[in-house]
Design an enzyme around this catalytic site. Structure first.
Site, PDB file in Angstrom:
ATOM      1  CB  CYS A 142      -0.940   0.005   1.201  1.00 47.95           C
ATOM      2  SG  CYS A 142      -2.245  -1.253   1.120  1.00 47.95           S
ATOM      3  CB  ALA A 143       4.134   2.148   1.392  1.00 45.67           C
TER       4      ALA A 143
END
Length: 350
Positions: A142-143
């Protein structure tokens, strides 16, 4: 960053299959209600998630049959290739460029494997030059939207005049496991969707916003918060229940430290642009960043319309912020496996 790097193009893409949350909830009940003890206590996650619908590369009927690695990765290559071309073409066009003008491409994805990587598979269709520099990046989760943006901006800064394409593609739905009647698998089936976003970053020349600074923080001893297990049938999600509490207690000081290293404080940020990992995570972020309740409503709207698409999701929020009119300074924030936090500050272009 001595050379000023500009965001000059942004493009979004999602698959055609639209899955309503009510239909996903009904399918989960059919598949798991007799296999998970206390499923009825877990089922409200679908209605409480803040998600109305999601886009998926496969129709809902695909998920009622078992699939192994070969089928999953074939679906990944086909779906990711389509989304790459769609999102990248939109971003390049918005930047006023042609594919042959791109010098480097950074491809971020953590939901599938492809060798050769996706940008190589679509190079001819896109019209990239043979000497294009390719940087495929796996494992950021998700980063990846913010971390990938940071990588692409540093590539651009190192070569004045360079034009760098970032493409973040995730097909999260392909990791759904029919064989895994666990709470975390059901939670994942309520949250994650598929999508892609692309950005063109140019060293000089102007654009919608300039990149001010980038920063990352890796938290020690946090490998069990988020990630993948690699099992025989496919990827298995690792997602700790403690994530919202971790965000509430640990993210604020880390973001403050990143800002202070660059001579900034929270008061200097006019708009936070956050990865909408889930409704509870957004609530936790508002608290951690000392924002008023409802400040991150654009993030909630993206979550409602697309679910958590992992890495590209924050760039969907960025698109909304641009269309609404960027303030003087914004900060993009995302968190991912590691456990890690990434931050990029943007200044509105003159």
């Amino acid at each position: 960053m001595n050379t000023i790097v500009y965001l000059s193009g942004l493009g979004l893409a999602v698959p055609d299959n639209v899955i309503r949350q009510a239909d996903a909830a009904a399918l989960a009940e059919t598949l798991f209600s007799d296999r998970i003890k206390g499923f009825r206590h877990l089922a409200p996650i679908f209605s409480n998630s803040g998600i109305r619908e999601r886009h998926m590369t496969q129709p809902l009927s695909w998920f009622v049959e078992p699939h192994g690695w070969a089928e999953r990765m074939q679906a990944y290559v086909e779906g990711a290739s389509r989304l790459f071309v769609d999102a990248a073409t939109r971003a390049i066009r918005q930047a006023g460029l042609e594919a042959e003008d791109i010098d480097s491409v950074v491809t971020v994805s953590s939901t599938g494997f492809s060798v050769p990587s996706i940008e190589a598979r679509v190079a001819s269709e896109m019209g990239f030059r043979p000497d294009i520099e390719r940087v495929p990046v796996f494992g950021l989760g998700c980063a990846g939207g913010v971390s990938g943006f940071s990588i692409a901006s540093r590539l651009a800064a190192g070569r004045p005049g360079a034009r760098v394409l970032l493409v973040a593609i995730e097909l999260c739905s392909l990791a759904f496991r029919l064989d895994e009647p666990t709470n975390v698998n059901v939670v994942a089936s309520a949250l994650f969707g598929d999508g892609a976003a692309a950005c063109v970053l140019t060293a000089g020349g102007g654009g919608m916003a300039s990149v001010e600074f980038t920063g990352e923080h890796l938290f020690p001893d946090t490998l069990d918060i988020m990630g993948w297990r690699v099992d025989d049938p496919g990827l298995g999600i690792v997602l700790a229940q403690s994530l919202p509490h971790f965000v509430s207690s640990r993210i604020g000081p880390v973001i403050a430290e990143m800002l202070s290293h660059n001579g900034l404080g929270a008061a200097d940020i006019d708009r936070f642009i956050c990865h909408p990992g889930g409704a509870k995570v957004l609530d936790a972020l508002e608290g951690a960043l000392s924002l008023g309740q409802g400040t991150l409503n654009d993030e909630r709207q993206v979550l409602a319309e697309y679910g958590n698409m992992s890495s590209p999701t924050v760039l969907f929020v960025l698109d909304r912020a641009i269309r609404a009119g960027l303030p003087e300074r914004s900060a993009m924030i995302a968190m991912g496996p590691g456990f890690s936090a990434s931050c990029v500050t943007l200044k509105r272009a003159a």
